[in-house]
Design an enzyme around this catalytic site. Structure first.
Site: not given
Length: 773
Positions: A404, A406
């Site tokens: 994702c 992050e």
């Protein structure tokens, strides 16, 4: 650890820290108490930590404040409540107890094994505070932590890798160990860890093919995770290095339907593994006699992801990174060019390592079609913590990120994420204490060794964590952007102070990075928070959740009156439940935010909060905003470390059972008037083992629940609201690891694409489901 690294910069910085530099009550006391000799380590294995029973008993009758009108409670019971020895399911107070006990047991083992001195009284005080903050959902461990921490997975098998959210592995050194990155991804995925990988090994090794005249190597595959991984390694090595054929014996692999004790669910049998071996052989055979290609690397990684999904272990999470000027890589998800990849290409998000100052326009048409590729600026990941203008090259070894995006990561590095909810706090002082507790959980996970030496070398040095915030949209709507900026800046300072104290407490290096913004998913639903920085579909909407028809939760949902229907395409085994949601007064919908505002919010959080990264999927109108993507990237490439885009759906109600469907306030109130939320709480207020508290009548009403949710072997059927009758199949492993907002959006997009590809008469046949529930 820091104790044996007295000359290193990290330890010099540690020595310069004093209690006076810690701004809040609590953290300043940690270091002084950490080295108390009150409790010296006992011979043998350290004892497990256990919260005081009287303290936990006080929470047994409290009703947890799950979010979103029962949706949070369903997600918890479906996803994180483990079976108890008595055959019931955990309740929230028991799950929290298990997680906190497991966390402090890890600390105790570390402190006693290193003869640092364990302070039981201080541990009890700190553990009680952590318990209260998790119980009230002021912060939550990651889904894998809620599921695995404090279980035999960590307490007996010491599989601490399973507590981590994500990992990255580079293929740049496949000349030294060709199968290594593929084996790592497979084993990590089977433990529930999402993995990123790159294509930098392309062209560095010639795939020789199998030497058919060489002796046959025979291998009986053990019925274990390690056995599956080793079998893949043998297949790859034999093809790449020109060895003889390998003959695999699957007889020890447990049959389909057998229970999986550690991670839950049921076994798939040997067929997914057999299929993986056959497909990897075919993939490598196509590459034989030539340097390994970008396509081969990504194909093998994706086929592994497909096997893990089919193996009932988890919903896979992968991200591939390639070069922006490599047409071969960019075309991997162009199924007109590569139609064969449609069967497995979906297992990874594909991004490029963008170069600062590059021309982004050649990629825009592809993004407008399917939202890929995403962008990762490795220069920014290596050169900055928070992107506030202060250069920081401490992460110069970084080589990629997680699925994702992050987390900045080195090759073979894992990372634990923990999620905080600012909007569930009255003031910053309380939020600051929550940050301290949340960080302690994540820092504790870094104490656990893994089964991979390469990973241990990186993690012992970096101790990277990702303390995230969710409910950002709700906070901005209620308190404003200015207060969010203050909480982010002051919160980051509080985390730096906590890191200094806890690092000294455990005698380990400070964490290389501390904060991120994860896209969230299931965990944020528990707390009733919007995911990460993302805005909702609408203030009022339906959130549809899939549930096995035989789930023990069906009876509760039927009694409560939630709209329920068979899943289109899987009518005999899966139900779709619709939850009416009110995301909060004054909250704008994602459709009211321009692409530029979404990018600006991501840059704001990258500047004031995240020293790792901000996971941001920017939704855009393909007709009016696609042409602005390249100019937008020209501006924001200097403010972000990564970003992805996704074209907005033309209509969230055009096709059956979309994950999100906007509704009006009147529709919401009408639905809520027919729902009895109290029916969801009949299982609450029970002590361990599922027996009613003394003096209470009825308790869980287990007999009624059992009647409505037969055992897995029951061949019966169940009738749900609307008169639909569905079969009761064997349940699968709970989807405990990935339901991020991007995953949900992509699920919706996939539904639309699949329906659009069907014949017009098929579309009209399903139109009756439109908007139902």
């Amino acid at each position: 650890g820091a104790c044996s690294m007295a000359g290193t910069p990290g330890v010099r910085a540690l020595r310069s820290w004093t209690a006076a530099s810690v701004p809040r009550l609590g953290v300043a006391r940690l270091a002084s108490r950490a080295f108390s000799t009150r409790a010296m380590p006992s011979p043998g294995s350290p004892a497990a930590f256990r919260l005081d029973d009287a303290f936990v008993r006080d929470y047994a009758t409290l009703e947890p404040q799950f979010g979103f009108n029962g949706l949070g409670k369903l997600v918890y019971e479906r996803t994180y409540a483990r079976p108890t020895p008595g055959g019931a399911r955990e309740q929230w107070f028991e799950t929290v107890e298990r997680v906190v006990n497991g966390t402090f047991s890890m600390q105790r083992r570390w402190i006693e094994q290193n003869d640092l001195g364990w302070d039981e009284a201080d541990a009890q005080r700190t553990a009680r505070d952590m318990y209260a903050r998790i119980f009230d959902m002021k912060f939550l461990p990651p889904g894998r932590g809620l599921w695995a921490m404090g279980t035999p997975i960590t307490e007996e098998r010491r599989l601490y890798a399973a507590l981590n959210n994500c990992a990255f592995v580079s293929t740049d050194k496949i000349r030294e160990d060709f199968a290594g990155p593929f084996a790592f991804l497979m084993e990590a995925a089977m433990l529930g860890v999402g993995v990123g990988f790159d294509t930098r090994g392309a062209g560095t090794v010639i795939v020789r093919g199998v030497e058919e005249s060489a002796p046959v190597e025979r291998y009986t595959i053990p019925d274990s995770r390690e056995g599956w991984v080793q079998s893949l390694r043998l297949v790859i090595d034999n093809y790449v290095f020109g060895k003889g054929p390998v003959e695999l014996d699957y007889s020890l692999v447990r049959p389909a339907g057998s229970p999986i004790k550690g991670f839950g669910g049921v076994a798939s049998g040997p067929e997914p593994l057999r299929e993986l071996h056959e497909e990897v052989r075919a993939t490598l055979a196509r590459n034989a006699g030539a340097p390994v290609t970008v396509t081969t690397i990504v194909d093998v990684m994706n086929l592994i992801g497909k096997c893990v999904v089919a193996g009932n272990v988890r919903r896979t999470a992968e991200i591939a990174f390639g070069e922006p000027d490599c047409e071969e890589y960019i075309d991997l998800k162009n199924y007109e060019v590569n139609p064969q990849r449609m069967a497995y290409g979906w297992t990874s998000n594909n991004s490029v390592f963008a170069k600062l100052g590059m021309d982004y326009s050649p990629l825009v048409s592809r993004i407008a079609r399917n939202g890929e590729p995403g962008f990762a600026w490795l220069d920014n990941m290596r050169s900055y913590g928070r992107m506030n203008g202060v250069e920081d090259r401490s992460d110069w070894r970084a080589s990629g990120g997680n699925p994702c995006l992050e987390q900045t990561l080195e090759s073979y590095e894992l990372c634990c994420l923990v999620e905080t909810f600012p909007n569930r706090h009255e003031d910053f002082a309380d939020f600051s204490r929550t940050l301290e507790s949340a960080f302690l959980y994540a820092k504790t996970v870094t104490l656990g060794e893994t089964q991979w030496p390469q990973t241990n070398r990186v993690m012992l040095r970096n101790r990277r964590v990702g303390c995230s915030i969710s409910g950002v949209a709700q906070f901005i709507s209620g308190r404003g952007l200015g207060e969010l900026r203050q909480w982010c800046d002051d919160g980051y300072a509080a985390l730096k102070a906590a890191d200094a104290a806890y690092s000294e407490r455990f005698c380990i290096p400070r964490s290389i990075k501390l904060t991120s913004v994860k896209p969230s998913g299931s965990v944020s639903l528990l707390a009733g928070a919007t995911p990460g920085l993302h805005y909702p579909e609408s203030r009022f909407y339906l959130r549809r959740v899939r549930l096995p028809a035989r789930s023990e939760l069906v009876g509760q949902l039927v009694r409560a009156g939630f709209p329920m229907e068979p899943a289109v395409g899987d009518e005999q085994s899966t139900l779709v439940v619709s939850f009416p949601v009110d995301a909060g007064a004054g909250l704008r919908s994602v459709h009211e935010l321009s692409m530029w505002e979404q990018l600006s919010l991501a840059a704001f959080l990258q500047r004031h909060w995240a020293d790792n990264q901000v996971s941001c999927t920017v939704t855009f109108d393909a007709d009016t905003e696609a042409a602005s993507i390249a100019p937008a990237l020209d501006y924001f490439q200097y403010q972000l470390k990564g970003v992805s885009f996704l074209p907005r759906l033309k209509s969230a109600t055009a096709y059956p059972q979309m994950p999100y469907e906007a509704i009006t306030e009147d529709q919401y109130r009408a639905l809520m008037a027919s729902i009895d939320l109290g029916a969801l709480h009949r299982r609450e207020g029970l002590p361990r083992g599922g027996e009613p508290l003394a003096g209470e009548e009825g308790g869980r009403e287990q007999a009624a629940a059992a009647a409505e949710a037969p055992s897995p072997g029951d061949a019966g059927r169940i009738t749900v609201p609307g008169g639909h009758t569905v079969a009761l199949p064997v349940d699968h492993t709970p989807d405990i690891f990935c339901e991020s907002d991007r995953c949900v959006q992509e699920e919706a997009a996939d539904i639309m694409r699949s329906v659009e590809e069907r014949a017009p008469e098929a579309r009209s046949a399903t139109a009756g489901h439109k908007g139902r529930g």
